[in-house]
Design an enzyme around this catalytic site. Structure first.
Site, PDB file in Angstrom:
ATOM      1  N   GLY A  29      35.614  77.589 -31.178  1.00 32.54           N
ATOM      2  CA  GLY A  29      34.262  77.029 -32.022  1.00 32.54           C
ATOM      3  C   GLY A  29      34.569  77.065 -32.471  1.00 32.54           C
ATOM      4  O   GLY A  29      35.559  77.031 -33.905  1.00 32.54           O
ATOM      5  N   ALA A  87      30.551  84.245 -32.039  1.00 30.90           N
ATOM      6  CA  ALA A  87      29.372  84.157 -30.740  1.00 30.90           C
ATOM      7  C   ALA A  87      27.933  83.349 -30.668  1.00 30.90           C
ATOM      8  O   ALA A  87      28.262  83.028 -31.996  1.00 30.90           O
ATOM      9  CB  ALA A  87      28.691  86.113 -31.216  1.00 30.90           C
ATOM     10  N   LYS A  98      27.992  84.245 -25.219  1.00 28.63           N
ATOM     11  CA  LYS A  98      29.477  83.664 -25.674  1.00 28.63           C
ATOM     12  C   LYS A  98      29.431  82.906 -24.737  1.00 28.63           C
ATOM     13  O   LYS A  98      28.869  82.940 -23.211  1.00 28.63           O
ATOM     14  CB  LYS A  98      30.846  84.585 -26.022  1.00 28.63           C
ATOM     15  CG  LYS A  98      31.079  85.346 -27.318  1.00 28.63           C
ATOM     16  CD  LYS A  98      32.324  86.025 -27.335  1.00 28.63           C
ATOM     17  CE  LYS A  98      32.935  84.252 -27.591  1.00 28.63           C
ATOM     18  NZ  LYS A  98      33.087  83.492 -28.011  1.00 28.63           N
ATOM     19  N   GLU A 107      37.752  83.758 -22.757  1.00 23.26           N
ATOM     20  CA  GLU A 107      37.780  84.215 -23.834  1.00 23.26           C
ATOM     21  C   GLU A 107      37.678  86.091 -23.493  1.00 23.26           C
ATOM     22  O   GLU A 107      38.228  86.509 -23.971  1.00 23.26           O
ATOM     23  CB  GLU A 107      36.520  84.293 -24.722  1.00 23.26           C
ATOM     24  CG  GLU A 107      36.496  82.783 -25.618  1.00 23.26           C
ATOM     25  CD  GLU A 107      35.184  82.814 -25.943  1.00 23.26           C
ATOM     26  OE1 GLU A 107      34.155  82.449 -25.449  1.00 23.26           O
ATOM     27  OE2 GLU A 107      34.767  81.024 -27.073  1.00 23.26           O
TER      28      GLU A 107
END
Ligand code: DER
Length: 239
Positions: A29, A87, A98, A107
């Site tokens: 991310g 997150a 998430k 993850e």
């Protein structure tokens, strides 16, 4: 500071916890990107040595390869010293959502195998209760019988006002098609208008009990600390 500046500040603070010789879980991310950049920078300078990373997505694997961070996998490194990841939401009890980037399964496996799991966020991710940001709580499901599984998920929350569940679609060139995860699965996004007002643990159990469901994006009690960057500085929430 811009939101991206805040993400970088949180990420760099988390990387201060990295010691030479560690096996790291590398998150996915726009916040975790800064952590990988920083780790690579410290490796280049020789400040950090002998680091290996387990990537939580193909996207992160590509970034790590481009940065020259040595990579290993969960099979050869089942015990991870420290995972650093972003997150979508953080509640006051360090429960997090998430998976809006679609990487929740790998993850959760990697962060679940970590001695320490440090979450890095800008303060826009703080919510009074999960599902509260009106954005999605993702659930990874197998493609086979997806409509049946979607129906089972909807049935679970029958009567919850403002609830909705939708199969995640993505716009490839031209047409819209079903989004497929790194694991060749689909994602159903759950929406709770006023956040999840029911007990998170029992919701988690109910969702995981549906046969076609692989995993969901609520990481309950998994984060050991959350590093929050805001315009007034950094706050750290510890378990
Ligand atoms: O999709 C994911 O699991 C990401 O890690 C997400 O939780 C955080 O992404 P962001 O740092 O880009 O907001």
């Amino acid at each position: 500071p811009s939101q991206d500046d805040l993400k970088r500040v949180a990420a760099h603070r988390a990387v201060e916890l990295v010691e030479s010789g560690m096996v790291l879980g590398l998150g996915t991310g726009s916040t975790a990107i800064h952590a990988l950049d920083r780790i690579a920078d410290l490796l280049r300078r020789g400040t950090l040595t002998n680091i290996v990373g387990v990537p939580t997505s193909k996207k992160t694997e590509a970034q790590a390869l481009a940065l020259g961070i040595p990579l290993v996998d969960l099979n050869s490194h089942p015990s991870i010293d420290l995972s650093i990841d972003g997150a979508d939401e953080v509640d006051p009890h360090l429960n997090i959502v998430k998976g809006r980037g679609g990487s929740l399964l790998r993850e959760k496996m990697i962060e679940g195998a970590s001695k320490r799991f440090v979450v890095i966020v800008d303060d826009s991710k703080l919510v009074p209760r999960l599902g509260g940001s009106g954005l999605a709580v993702p659930v990874e499901i197998i493609p086979f019988g997806w409509e049946y599984t979607l129906g089972k998920l909807k049935k679970l929350f029958d009567g919850v006002t403002g609830f909705d569940a939708k199969l995640r679609m993505s716009k490839k060139v031209g047409d819209v098609e079903i989004d497929v995860t790194d694991n060749l699965n689909y994602i159903v996004d759950l929406y709770f208008e006023n956040g999840i007002e029911l007990d998170l643990g029992s919701i988690s159990d109910d969702i995981l009990r549906i046969t076609g469901v692989v995993e969901h994006g609520m990481f309950l009690g998994m984060a050991t600390e959350v590093i929050i960057a805001g315009k007034d500085g950094i706050k750290v929430m510890k378990k």
